[in-house]
Motif scaffolding. Structure first.
Motif, PDB file in Angstrom:
ATOM      1  N   GLY A 183     -13.162 -24.551  35.282  1.00 57.91           N
ATOM      2  CA  GLY A 183     -13.035 -25.545  34.475  1.00 57.91           C
ATOM      3  C   GLY A 183     -11.204 -25.369  34.050  1.00 57.91           C
ATOM      4  N   GLU A 190      -4.650 -22.098  32.031  1.00 60.30           N
ATOM      5  CA  GLU A 190      -5.024 -23.271  30.273  1.00 60.30           C
ATOM      6  C   GLU A 190      -6.597 -23.992  30.322  1.00 60.30           C
ATOM      7  OE1 GLU A 190      -2.824 -26.583  30.642  1.00 60.30           O
ATOM      8  OE2 GLU A 190      -0.553 -25.698  30.431  1.00 60.30           O
ATOM      9  N   ASP A 191      -7.046 -24.682  29.179  1.00 61.39           N
ATOM     10  CA  ASP A 191      -8.987 -24.134  29.944  1.00 61.39           C
ATOM     11  C   ASP A 191      -9.240 -26.143  29.893  1.00 61.39           C
ATOM     12  OD1 ASP A 191      -8.748 -26.565  27.065  1.00 61.39           O
ATOM     13  OD2 ASP A 191      -9.499 -25.287  25.766  1.00 61.39           O
ATOM     14  N   ALA A 192     -10.126 -26.830  30.050  1.00 61.97           N
ATOM     15  CA  ALA A 192     -10.601 -27.972  30.714  1.00 61.97           C
ATOM     16  C   ALA A 192      -9.184 -28.983  29.785  1.00 61.97           C
ATOM     17  CB  ALA A 192     -11.082 -28.441  30.843  1.00 61.97           C
ATOM     18  N   ASP A 193      -9.124 -28.636  28.327  1.00 62.08           N
ATOM     19  CA  ASP A 193      -8.306 -30.119  27.299  1.00 62.08           C
ATOM     20  C   ASP A 193      -6.557 -29.024  27.359  1.00 62.08           C
ATOM     21  OD1 ASP A 193     -10.411 -30.551  26.877  1.00 62.08           O
ATOM     22  OD2 ASP A 193     -11.388 -28.864  25.624  1.00 62.08           O
ATOM     23  N   GLY A 194      -6.766 -28.876  28.201  1.00 61.63           N
ATOM     24  CA  GLY A 194      -5.171 -28.193  28.210  1.00 61.63           C
ATOM     25  C   GLY A 194      -4.429 -27.146  27.106  1.00 61.63           C
ATOM     26  N   THR A 195      -5.457 -26.320  26.032  1.00 58.52           N
ATOM     27  CA  THR A 195      -5.574 -25.458  25.698  1.00 58.52           C
ATOM     28  C   THR A 195      -5.158 -24.180  25.830  1.00 58.52           C
ATOM     29  OG1 THR A 195      -7.462 -26.295  23.922  1.00 58.52           O
ATOM     30  CG2 THR A 195      -6.213 -23.882  23.626  1.00 58.52           C
TER      31      THR A 195
END
Length: 240
Positions: free
Chosen positions: A67, A80-85
């Protein structure tokens, strides 16, 4: 543009087809001593990358973990993580190699920069040789593997992230790329690398080498059998 570059472009799908392409997606196994000796032997072992044809940008899916996403541009790399963080980030990443020698360990962001620019260069060639300010000049031919290959000496401008400003591309009589010589500036490579390109495959009108390996050269420009600095085997590739 010289006639050798024209021939190479035609052999790899033609300039018009490259210009109409937006992205290249590849699944590949990448390994070799260049990564292992930096402590990142397996970081690209199962690579899922999408790169833009017309700008220096690449996205690695499941990079360093399920992810997670690795994002490459010449001026910034990030995980980045899957949420774009943004979990990790490095700006002006090439500067981060300035104080390193040939034995220095890399972290994941160093490896992301190296893998990002290298794969972008490899998978967009020979089209990237037509970009503004890239200078090309045909050199003397080279005999190898019972064939005569034509050589294109290339000088890259500073705004293209690549191994080194001066490089040489070798093409067979049909225009297919067979070898690519360079030094890896960020690794302070002591010798020129001979990077071989084989098992060419046509995908959506473009032609890609699906097996690659890089080895050191000798003083007479012949290649040595090893060690293998980089190996790349592309299992799947698509063009949009």
């Amino acid at each position: 543009m010289n006639d050798l570059l024209d021939l190479a472009l035609l052999a790899h799908g033609g300039a018009d087809r490259w210009q109409r392409s937006a992205t290249i997606h590849a699944r590949a196994a990448v390994g070799g001593l260049a990564l292992a000796r930096r402590g990142q032997a397996d970081i690209f072992a199962d690579t899922d990358v999408t790169l833009d044809v017309h700008r220096q940008h690449a996205v690695f899916r499941n990079f360093t973990g399920p992810g997670l996403v690795g994002v490459y541009t010449p001026g910034r790399v990030a995980i980045e993580d899957a949420d774009g963080t943004v979990l990790q980030e490095l700006r002006r990443p090439r500067d981060a190699f300035a104080d390193m020698d040939r034995t220095s360990a890399w972290d994941q962001l160093h490896a992301l920069y190296f893998g990002g620019y290298a794969l972008w260069n490899y998978l967009t060639a020979p089209y990237l040789l037509t970009l503004p300010a890239v200078q090309t000049e045909e050199g003397r031919p080279w005999d190898e593997a019972g064939e005569r290959w034509r050589r294109l000496h290339v000088t890259f401008p500073a705004d293209i992230a690549t191994h080194s400003p001066e490089q040489t591309f070798y093409f067979d009589e049909s225009g297919l790329q067979r070898r690519h010589d360079y030094r890896v500036d960020i690794g302070r490579a002591p010798v020129v690398t001979a990077h071989y390109t084989e098992a060419h495959r046509t995908v959506s009108g473009l032609v890609f080498a699906t097996h690659r390996y890089a080895v050191p050269t000798a003083e007479d420009n012949t290649s040595r059998p090893g060690p293998i600095f980089i190996s790349i085997d592309i299992a799947d590739i698509t063009v949009r």
